[in-house]
Design a protein around this motif. Structure first.
Motif, PDB file in Angstrom:
ATOM      1  N   SER A   5       0.845  -1.186   0.000  1.00  0.00           N
ATOM      2  CA  SER A   5       0.000   0.000   0.000  1.00  0.00           C
ATOM      3  C   SER A   5       0.886   1.245   0.000  1.00  0.00           C
ATOM      4  O   SER A   5       1.704   1.428   0.897  1.00  0.00           O
ATOM      5  CB  SER A   5      -0.915   0.028   1.218  1.00  0.00           C
ATOM      6  N   LEU A   6       0.688   2.054  -1.028  1.00  0.00           N
ATOM      7  CA  LEU A   6       1.343   3.360  -1.124  1.00  0.00           C
ATOM      8  C   LEU A   6       0.268   4.439  -1.234  1.00  0.00           C
ATOM      9  O   LEU A   6       0.448   5.467  -1.877  1.00  0.00           O
ATOM     10  CB  LEU A   6       2.274   3.397  -2.340  1.00  0.00           C
ATOM     11  N   GLU A   7      -0.829   4.178  -0.582  1.00  0.00           N
ATOM     12  CA  GLU A   7      -1.979   5.073  -0.614  1.00  0.00           C
ATOM     13  C   GLU A   7      -1.603   6.458  -0.093  1.00  0.00           C
ATOM     14  O   GLU A   7      -0.883   6.595   0.895  1.00  0.00           O
ATOM     15  CB  GLU A   7      -3.088   4.465   0.254  1.00  0.00           C
ATOM     16  N   ASP A   8      -2.088   7.481  -0.802  1.00  0.00           N
ATOM     17  CA  ASP A   8      -1.931   8.878  -0.378  1.00  0.00           C
ATOM     18  C   ASP A   8      -0.463   9.253  -0.148  1.00  0.00           C
ATOM     19  O   ASP A   8      -0.098   9.782   0.899  1.00  0.00           O
ATOM     20  CB  ASP A   8      -2.767   9.133   0.876  1.00  0.00           C
ATOM     21  N   ASN A   9       0.375   8.963  -1.141  1.00  0.00           N
ATOM     22  CA  ASN A   9       1.801   9.271  -1.055  1.00  0.00           C
ATOM     23  C   ASN A   9       2.260  10.287  -2.091  1.00  0.00           C
ATOM     24  O   ASN A   9       3.439  10.412  -2.355  1.00  0.00           O
ATOM     25  CB  ASN A   9       2.635   7.988  -1.209  1.00  0.00           C
ATOM     26  N   ASN A  10       1.320  10.985  -2.720  1.00  0.00           N
ATOM     27  CA  ASN A  10       1.629  12.025  -3.704  1.00  0.00           C
ATOM     28  C   ASN A  10       2.456  11.493  -4.879  1.00  0.00           C
ATOM     29  O   ASN A  10       3.345  12.189  -5.376  1.00  0.00           O
ATOM     30  CB  ASN A  10       2.314  13.219  -3.032  1.00  0.00           C
ATOM     31  N   ILE A  11       2.172  10.274  -5.327  1.00  0.00           N
ATOM     32  CA  ILE A  11       2.860   9.695  -6.487  1.00  0.00           C
ATOM     33  C   ILE A  11       2.205  10.266  -7.733  1.00  0.00           C
ATOM     34  O   ILE A  11       1.027  10.035  -7.997  1.00  0.00           O
ATOM     35  CB  ILE A  11       2.785   8.157  -6.469  1.00  0.00           C
ATOM     36  N   GLN A  16       7.885   6.552 -11.077  1.00  0.00           N
ATOM     37  CA  GLN A  16       8.247   6.426  -9.668  1.00  0.00           C
ATOM     38  C   GLN A  16       8.019   5.004  -9.144  1.00  0.00           C
ATOM     39  O   GLN A  16       8.547   4.643  -8.102  1.00  0.00           O
ATOM     40  CB  GLN A  16       7.441   7.418  -8.825  1.00  0.00           C
ATOM     41  N   ASN A  33      -3.575   9.056  -4.929  1.00  0.00           N
ATOM     42  CA  ASN A  33      -2.347   9.580  -5.514  1.00  0.00           C
ATOM     43  C   ASN A  33      -2.714  10.257  -6.835  1.00  0.00           C
ATOM     44  O   ASN A  33      -3.670   9.834  -7.497  1.00  0.00           O
ATOM     45  CB  ASN A  33      -1.346   8.448  -5.801  1.00  0.00           C
TER      46      ASN A  33
END
Length: 71
Positions: A5-11, A16, A33
């Motif tokens: 989970s990379l939720e809400d990481n401004n990707i 990236q 994101n």
């Protein structure tokens, strides 16, 4: 690793995520994101980069039916 989970990481760029392509991911969560704003392009880019991912943002990825139309 199967789930990430990379939720809400401004990707904001799919590049990236390229360093993660070798991971044997089954589920990937990237909602909230910038890359997820265009749902069609987002799904296509993720399935190309991560062909083994079966769940994207907790939703099952069902195969898309594609047609190549030659004109």
């Amino acid at each position: 690793m199967c789930n990430l989970s990379l939720e809400d990481n401004n990707i904001g760029d799919f590049a990236q995520l390229d360093h993660l392509k070798r991971l044997p991911l089954r589920e990937l969560v990237l909602r909230d994101n910038p890359i997820a704003l265009d749902a069609t392009a987002y799904r296509a880019a993720i399935t190309r980069r991560f062909p083994r991912v079966k769940y994207l943002d907790t939703n099952e990825l069902k195969p898309l039916i594609e047609f190549n139309i030659v004109r």
